[in-house]
Design a protein around this motif. Structure first.
Motif, mmCIF file in Angstrom:
data_model
loop_
_atom_site.group_PDB
_atom_site.id
_atom_site.type_symbol
_atom_site.label_atom_id
_atom_site.label_comp_id
_atom_site.label_asym_id
_atom_site.label_seq_id
_atom_site.Cartn_x
_atom_site.Cartn_y
_atom_site.Cartn_z
ATOM 1 N N SER A 150 30.499 37.254 66.903
ATOM 2 C CA SER A 150 31.309 35.960 66.463
ATOM 3 C C SER A 150 31.999 35.344 67.746
ATOM 4 C CB SER A 150 32.559 36.667 65.517
ATOM 5 O OG SER A 150 31.382 36.651 64.154
ATOM 6 N N LEU A 183 29.014 27.728 69.691
ATOM 7 C CA LEU A 183 27.987 26.735 69.858
ATOM 8 C C LEU A 183 27.945 26.790 68.189
ATOM 9 C CD1 LEU A 183 25.602 29.366 70.944
ATOM 10 C CD2 LEU A 183 26.503 27.267 71.288
ATOM 11 N N GLU A 200 23.387 24.151 66.249
ATOM 12 C CA GLU A 200 22.901 24.623 68.199
ATOM 13 C C GLU A 200 22.522 26.477 67.373
ATOM 14 O OE1 GLU A 200 25.473 22.329 71.184
ATOM 15 O OE2 GLU A 200 26.499 23.602 70.173
ATOM 16 N N ARG A 201 23.328 27.250 67.426
ATOM 17 C CA ARG A 201 22.912 28.852 66.858
ATOM 18 C C ARG A 201 21.447 28.450 66.218
ATOM 19 N NH1 ARG A 201 28.140 31.512 64.946
ATOM 20 N NH2 ARG A 201 29.508 30.742 65.519
ATOM 21 N N LYS A 202 20.789 27.731 65.736
ATOM 22 C CA LYS A 202 19.795 27.245 64.641
ATOM 23 C C LYS A 202 18.947 27.745 66.159
ATOM 24 C CE LYS A 202 20.954 26.402 59.753
ATOM 25 N NZ LYS A 202 20.897 25.271 59.371
ATOM 26 N N ALA A 248 18.739 30.635 67.943
ATOM 27 C CA ALA A 248 17.997 32.082 67.303
ATOM 28 C C ALA A 248 16.089 31.802 67.565
ATOM 29 C CB ALA A 248 18.584 31.940 65.371
ATOM 30 N N LEU A 283 29.653 33.783 70.006
ATOM 31 C CA LEU A 283 29.220 32.193 69.427
ATOM 32 C C LEU A 283 29.892 31.326 68.904
ATOM 33 C CD1 LEU A 283 25.762 34.462 67.929
ATOM 34 C CD2 LEU A 283 26.005 33.439 70.524
#
Length: 164
Positions: free
Chosen positions: A118, A124, A128-130, A133, A121
């Motif tokens: 956590s 982000l 941005e995480r999506k 991924a 990341l």
């Protein structure tokens, strides 16, 4: 960013070399900053999920070298996280099981691992995480279809012919 890595990293463009260097840096950083003792966590998790098994079964299922597994199991046994007992079926092998202390240690390792992920990341945004991924999933799919791709076993790591 360190002075050395700033010098090594190309300053512009999206060239393949820059992307691969950045991926390699990220992989190394993740290995070193996600709670450590990944192999111990993997073995404890595996034993908790699958129950007692022989060293040979662990070796085959996890795809690690025999010498590495033997050393790893000795460390876990010394900490009281597992117990090894001679197999009744095959006196040359041991049955390995996780202890209550091992279950508690696994829960603690998991909590530290989750917190580290956590934190890593946290810079982000959800969007941005999506995006990250989706891109990583695309690379995973493409690379896993290559004839030279290692097979991944139980979602924890490669089980390659050279690692038996």
């Amino acid at each position: 960013m360190s002075e050395q890595s700033a010098v090594d990293r190309p300053k512009n463009g999206l060239g393949e070399e820059r992307i691969i260097k950045d991926l390699m840096y990220c992989a190394g950083f993740l290995r070193n900053h996600t709670g450590g003792k990944g192999s111990q966590r993997r073995v404890l998790f595996f034993l908790r999920e699958h129950g007692p098994m022989t060293q040979r079964e662990i070796l085959e299922e996890m795809g690690v070298r025999a010498s590495s597994l033997s050393e790893l199991l000795s460390k876990l046994e010394a900490k009281g996280y597992i117990k090894k007992e001679k197999s009744e079926a095959d006196k040359r092998n041991y049955n390995v099981s996780i202890t209550e202390d091992g279950i508690r240690a696994l829960e603690e390792m998991h909590a530290k691992h989750q917190a580290a992920m956590s934190d890593l990341l946290s810079g982000l945004s959800p969007e941005e995480r999506k995006q990250l991924a989706a891109l990583l999933e695309k690379l995973h799919t493409l690379w896993s279809q290559r004839p030279d791709a290692p097979t991944f076993h139980h979602g924890h790591g490669p089980k390659c012919a050279h690692r038996k």
